[in-house]
Design an enzyme around this catalytic site. Structure first.
Site, PDB file in Angstrom:
ATOM      1  N   SER A 166       0.839  -1.368   0.049  1.00  9.84           N
ATOM      2  CA  SER A 166      -0.074  -0.050  -0.088  1.00  9.84           C
ATOM      3  C   SER A 166       0.749   1.390   0.048  1.00  9.84           C
ATOM      4  CB  SER A 166      -1.066   0.058   1.296  1.00  9.84           C
ATOM      5  OG  SER A 166      -0.049  -0.182   2.537  1.00  9.84           O
TER       6      SER A 166
ATOM      7  N   HIS B  40       1.163   5.395   4.367  1.00  7.31           N
ATOM      8  CA  HIS B  40       0.156   5.774   3.370  1.00  7.31           C
ATOM      9  C   HIS B  40       0.456   7.069   2.964  1.00  7.31           C
ATOM     10  CE1 HIS B  40      -3.006   2.566   4.157  1.00  7.31           C
ATOM     11  NE2 HIS B  40      -2.086   2.131   3.890  1.00  7.31           N
TER      12      HIS B  40
END
Length: 224
Positions: A123, A175
C-alpha cells in the site's frame, strides 16, 4: 505476438504481482502469513531491526502481505492502477516510481509509526501511484482525461486516509509517505516524450523535496 504488442504489455506490473504472490506462497509454507517470525523472515518492516542496520526492510515490505484479503486488495489495486500508470510512463520508469514510493512510505512509517509492530504490504507504493496521478493532473492541466483521473485519485486518497483514522492496525503514516513521495516523483521522472511538461525549476524543487523528505525521515527514525 509482434514486437509492438509486446511493448504494450504491462510487463512490470505483471512481474510485481508475480513476486508478491510468490512471497505470499513462501509465507504460507513457512509458518503462515500471520506468523510474526515468518513475516520478519520474508522482509517485513520492524523499526528496531532497521535501526540495527537492516536498512533493506525499508523496501522489502512492499512485497510482503498479511492474510489473503490484504494480498487480494493490494494485488487488484496494483493490477488496475499499475496497468494505467505503466502505459503512461513505460516499464522502467514505472518500476522506479513504484519502488521509491514504497521506500518513502516506509520511511514515514519508520519515523512516526510504532517501533514494535511488524509492518508489511504494497500500500505504501500504491498510495505513491495515487499521488503520481494527482500530480499528473497538475502538470497536464490541458488534458481532460488526466485531469479527471487526478481528481478521482485525490478523492480516493482523502477517503482512504480518513478511513485509516477509524480502522485498527492500519499504517496511516506509510500511506501518507507514499502519497507525498509519489507526488514529488512525478515532478522528477518525466512522462516519455513529454519532458517539456517539467521545467527545470519544478524538477529542482521536487528533487530537493524528495531528498529532504527521505533524509529527514531516516534521521528521525534512527533517532527514536
Amino acid at each position: 505476438m509482434n514486437e509492438y504488442r509486446l511493448r504494450e504489455l504491462p510487463i512490470m506490473t505483471y512481474l510485481l504481482l508475480i513476486i508478491q504472490i510468490l512471497v505470499f506462497a513462501w509465507e504460507l509454507f513457512n509458518g503462515g502469513s500471520y506468523n510474526s517470525a515468518t513475516l520478519i523472515d520474508a522482509g517485513a518492516k520492524v523499526n528496531q531491526l532497521v535501526q540495527m542496520g537492516q536498512w533493506w526492510r525499508l523496501l522489502t515490505p512492499i512485497f510482503v502481505h498479511i492474510g489473503w484479503s490484504h494480498l487480494l486488495i493490494n494485488s487488484l489495486t496494483l493490477y488496475f492502477v499499475g496497468i494505467l500508470l505503466e502505459r503512461v510512463y513505460g516499464a522502467w520508469r514505472f518500476l522506479l516510481i513504484y519502488l521509491l514510493s514504497g521506500l518513502g512510505g516506509n520511511l514515514m512509517s519508520f519515523a512516526f509509526g510504532s517501533n514494535f509492530s511488524v509492518a508489511a504490504g504494497a500500500s505504501t507504493s500504491l498510495f505513491g501511484l495515487f499521488g503520481v496521478f494527482v500530480s499528473l493532473g497538475y502538470f497536464f492541466r490541458t488534458n481532460p482525461a488526466l485531469r479527471a483521473w487526478s481528481q478521482q485519485f485525490l478523492i480516493l486518497i482523502v477517503f482512504n486516509l480518513v478511513a485509516d483514522l477509524f480502522m485498527g492496525q492500519i499504517d496511516i503514516w506509510g500511506h501518507i509517505g507514499g502519497v507525498l513521495s509519489g507526488a514529488l516523483l512525478a515532478g522528477i521522472i518525466a512522462v516519455p516524450h513529454q519532458s517539456a511538461s517539467l521545467t527545470n525549476k519544478i524538477r529542482l524543487l521536487c528533487i530537493t523535496g524528495v531528498l529532504l523528505l527521505f533524509g529527514v525521515l531516516y534521521y528521525v527514525g534512527m533517532g527514536r
